[in-house]
Design a protein around this motif. Sequence first.
Motif, PDB file in Angstrom:
ATOM      1  N   ASN A  66      27.471  23.070   0.130  1.00 56.21           N
ATOM      2  CA  ASN A  66      28.919  22.963   0.038  1.00 56.21           C
ATOM      3  C   ASN A  66      29.295  21.491   0.123  1.00 56.21           C
ATOM      4  O   ASN A  66      28.804  20.774   1.001  1.00 56.21           O
ATOM      5  N   ILE A  67      30.157  21.043  -0.786  1.00 52.87           N
ATOM      6  CA  ILE A  67      30.522  19.628  -0.857  1.00 52.87           C
ATOM      7  C   ILE A  67      32.031  19.488  -0.708  1.00 52.87           C
ATOM      8  O   ILE A  67      32.794  20.245  -1.307  1.00 52.87           O
ATOM      9  N   THR A  68      32.450  18.502   0.134  1.00 54.68           N
ATOM     10  CA  THR A  68      33.873  18.198   0.267  1.00 54.68           C
ATOM     11  C   THR A  68      34.101  16.751  -0.138  1.00 54.68           C
ATOM     12  O   THR A  68      33.158  15.954  -0.222  1.00 54.68           O
ATOM     13  N   GLY A  69      35.355  16.387  -0.345  1.00 51.86           N
ATOM     14  CA  GLY A  69      35.702  15.011  -0.720  1.00 51.86           C
ATOM     15  C   GLY A  69      35.458  14.764  -2.199  1.00 51.86           C
ATOM     16  O   GLY A  69      35.464  15.686  -3.017  1.00 51.86           O
ATOM     17  N   ASP A  70      35.232  13.490  -2.549  1.00 53.68           N
ATOM     18  CA  ASP A  70      35.022  13.160  -3.967  1.00 53.68           C
ATOM     19  C   ASP A  70      33.550  12.890  -4.281  1.00 53.68           C
ATOM     20  O   ASP A  70      33.215  11.981  -5.034  1.00 53.68           O
ATOM     21  N   ILE A  71      32.683  13.708  -3.731  1.00 53.41           N
ATOM     22  CA  ILE A  71      31.252  13.623  -3.994  1.00 53.41           C
ATOM     23  C   ILE A  71      30.920  14.502  -5.196  1.00 53.41           C
ATOM     24  O   ILE A  71      31.384  15.648  -5.287  1.00 53.41           O
ATOM     25  N   ILE A  72      30.121  13.957  -6.101  1.00 53.77           N
ATOM     26  CA  ILE A  72      29.743  14.693  -7.312  1.00 53.77           C
ATOM     27  C   ILE A  72      28.259  15.064  -7.205  1.00 53.77           C
ATOM     28  O   ILE A  72      27.401  14.172  -7.129  1.00 53.77           O
ATOM     29  N   PRO A  73      27.936  16.362  -7.191  1.00 51.53           N
ATOM     30  CA  PRO A  73      26.519  16.751  -7.129  1.00 51.53           C
ATOM     31  C   PRO A  73      25.816  16.487  -8.461  1.00 51.53           C
ATOM     32  O   PRO A  73      26.420  16.575  -9.531  1.00 51.53           O
ATOM     33  N   ILE A  74      24.545  16.138  -8.392  1.00 49.91           N
ATOM     34  CA  ILE A  74      23.719  15.918  -9.589  1.00 49.91           C
ATOM     35  C   ILE A  74      22.582  16.932  -9.546  1.00 49.91           C
ATOM     36  O   ILE A  74      21.911  17.073  -8.528  1.00 49.91           O
ATOM     37  N   TYR A  75      22.349  17.591 -10.656  1.00 45.74           N
ATOM     38  CA  TYR A  75      21.345  18.659 -10.702  1.00 45.74           C
ATOM     39  C   TYR A  75      20.164  18.321 -11.605  1.00 45.74           C
ATOM     40  O   TYR A  75      19.617  19.174 -12.256  1.00 45.74           O
ATOM     41  N   HIS A  76      19.737  17.079 -11.648  1.00 44.06           N
ATOM     42  CA  HIS A  76      18.633  16.672 -12.518  1.00 44.06           C
ATOM     43  C   HIS A  76      17.283  16.759 -11.815  1.00 44.06           C
ATOM     44  O   HIS A  76      16.571  15.776 -11.688  1.00 44.06           O
ATOM     45  N   GLY A  77      16.920  17.949 -11.363  1.00 40.34           N
ATOM     46  CA  GLY A  77      15.619  18.159 -10.744  1.00 40.34           C
ATOM     47  C   GLY A  77      15.525  17.789  -9.277  1.00 40.34           C
ATOM     48  O   GLY A  77      14.469  17.917  -8.676  1.00 40.34           O
ATOM     49  N   TYR A  78      16.609  17.311  -8.686  1.00 41.24           N
ATOM     50  CA  TYR A  78      16.605  16.988  -7.263  1.00 41.24           C
ATOM     51  C   TYR A  78      17.053  18.225  -6.494  1.00 41.24           C
ATOM     52  O   TYR A  78      18.191  18.656  -6.625  1.00 41.24           O
ATOM     53  N   GLN A  79      16.153  18.754  -5.714  1.00 35.58           N
ATOM     54  CA  GLN A  79      16.451  20.002  -5.016  1.00 35.58           C
ATOM     55  C   GLN A  79      17.105  19.746  -3.666  1.00 35.58           C
ATOM     56  O   GLN A  79      16.869  18.732  -3.030  1.00 35.58           O
ATOM     57  N   TYR A  80      17.912  20.712  -3.251  1.00 39.39           N
ATOM     58  CA  TYR A  80      18.485  20.709  -1.902  1.00 39.39           C
ATOM     59  C   TYR A  80      18.026  21.993  -1.222  1.00 39.39           C
ATOM     60  O   TYR A  80      17.865  23.029  -1.859  1.00 39.39           O
ATOM     61  N   HIS A  81      17.750  21.893   0.067  1.00 42.97           N
ATOM     62  CA  HIS A  81      17.272  23.057   0.799  1.00 42.97           C
ATOM     63  C   HIS A  81      17.299  22.795   2.299  1.00 42.97           C
ATOM     64  O   HIS A  81      17.305  21.632   2.731  1.00 42.97           O
ATOM     65  N   PRO A  82      17.317  23.871   3.107  1.00 42.78           N
ATOM     66  CA  PRO A  82      17.291  23.695   4.558  1.00 42.78           C
ATOM     67  C   PRO A  82      15.895  23.298   5.030  1.00 42.78           C
ATOM     68  O   PRO A  82      14.913  23.437   4.297  1.00 42.78           O
ATOM     69  N   ALA A  83      15.813  22.828   6.255  1.00 48.66           N
ATOM     70  CA  ALA A  83      14.507  22.606   6.884  1.00 48.66           C
ATOM     71  C   ALA A  83      13.947  23.974   7.243  1.00 48.66           C
ATOM     72  O   ALA A  83      14.695  24.885   7.609  1.00 48.66           O
ATOM     73  N   ILE A  84      12.640  24.137   7.096  1.00 50.28           N
ATOM     74  CA  ILE A  84      11.995  25.395   7.476  1.00 50.28           C
ATOM     75  C   ILE A  84      10.859  25.079   8.441  1.00 50.28           C
ATOM     76  O   ILE A  84      10.008  24.234   8.154  1.00 50.28           O
ATOM     77  N   PHE A  85      10.897  25.759   9.574  1.00 46.53           N
ATOM     78  CA  PHE A  85       9.844  25.627  10.575  1.00 46.53           C
ATOM     79  C   PHE A  85       9.145  26.976  10.693  1.00 46.53           C
ATOM     80  O   PHE A  85       9.774  28.030  10.548  1.00 46.53           O
ATOM     81  N   GLU A  86       7.843  26.937  10.940  1.00 44.96           N
ATOM     82  CA  GLU A  86       7.084  28.166  11.164  1.00 44.96           C
ATOM     83  C   GLU A  86       6.679  28.220  12.626  1.00 44.96           C
ATOM     84  O   GLU A  86       6.108  27.265  13.160  1.00 44.96           O
ATOM     85  N   VAL A  87       6.989  29.364  13.252  1.00 46.58           N
ATOM     86  CA  VAL A  87       6.712  29.554  14.671  1.00 46.58           C
ATOM     87  C   VAL A  87       5.717  30.689  14.832  1.00 46.58           C
ATOM     88  O   VAL A  87       5.893  31.769  14.273  1.00 46.58           O
ATOM     89  N   GLU A  88       4.655  30.407  15.588  1.00 48.70           N
ATOM     90  CA  GLU A  88       3.672  31.429  15.921  1.00 48.70           C
ATOM     91  C   GLU A  88       3.797  31.695  17.418  1.00 48.70           C
ATOM     92  O   GLU A  88       3.576  30.800  18.237  1.00 48.70           O
ATOM     93  N   ALA A  89       4.205  32.920  17.765  1.00 44.55           N
ATOM     94  CA  ALA A  89       4.405  33.290  19.169  1.00 44.55           C
ATOM     95  C   ALA A  89       4.163  34.786  19.317  1.00 44.55           C
ATOM     96  O   ALA A  89       4.151  35.528  18.331  1.00 44.55           O
ATOM     97  N   ASN A  90       3.981  35.219  20.552  1.00 48.03           N
ATOM     98  CA  ASN A  90       3.805  36.646  20.813  1.00 48.03           C
ATOM     99  C   ASN A  90       5.040  37.424  20.384  1.00 48.03           C
ATOM    100  O   ASN A  90       6.165  36.929  20.501  1.00 48.03           O
ATOM    101  N   ALA A  91       4.826  38.635  19.909  1.00 50.60           N
ATOM    102  CA  ALA A  91       5.948  39.504  19.579  1.00 50.60           C
ATOM    103  C   ALA A  91       6.667  39.870  20.869  1.00 50.60           C
ATOM    104  O   ALA A  91       6.050  40.056  21.913  1.00 50.60           O
ATOM    105  N   GLY A  92       7.990  39.925  20.802  1.00 51.69           N
ATOM    106  CA  GLY A  92       8.789  40.322  21.953  1.00 51.69           C
ATOM    107  C   GLY A  92       9.322  39.171  22.774  1.00 51.69           C
ATOM    108  O   GLY A  92      10.177  39.383  23.629  1.00 51.69           O
TER     109      GLY A  92
END
Length: 169
Positions: A67-93
């Motif tokens: 989501n973009i506010t203000g006068d920012i113009i998104p560019i879609y020339h192969g530059y990806q945007y995405h959240p950070a993803i972490f992998e957690v290994e822990a006991n169930a529960g």
Amino acid sequence: MMNPKIRTIYKISFQLLLLILLAFTARGQEDPPRPMKVSTYQHLSFGAFINGSSGGTITIDPGGSRNITGDIIPIYHGYQYHPAIFEVEANAGVVISILNGPDITLTGSNGGSMQLHLGQSLPVSPFINSTHPPFKTQIMVGGTLMVGNFLANPPGDYTGQFFITFIQE
């Protein structure tokens, strides 16, 4: 000497007691909690954009929308945007809580700086881990980038580090 009838009753009672005890399975307490392991699967990225004369904000939510506010113009020339993803290994529960660090400053390769505010996570913190090791739970974290005008934030790559604390209960 004992009465044969009483002796027979004792034998039968002892055999029944032995059968009852053998029918129940013994259980110990659950395994102690194993230390949680966290690894980075994907870094947070806001993609490419052009900032105008007043700037604005770019928000990446944990689901990956931008989501973009203000006068920012998104560019879609192969530059990806995405959240950070972490992998957690822990006991169930176990209950896992996520504590975001403070806002940080990203520095530009051609000068300038931008502020980054970390956002919500998916799953929402706190949550109950449902996977058993060695399987991992993916946690997505979004954020909001405060972008200045084109003089304050010249074109270039802006980088920095942020800190997140994962708490296992």
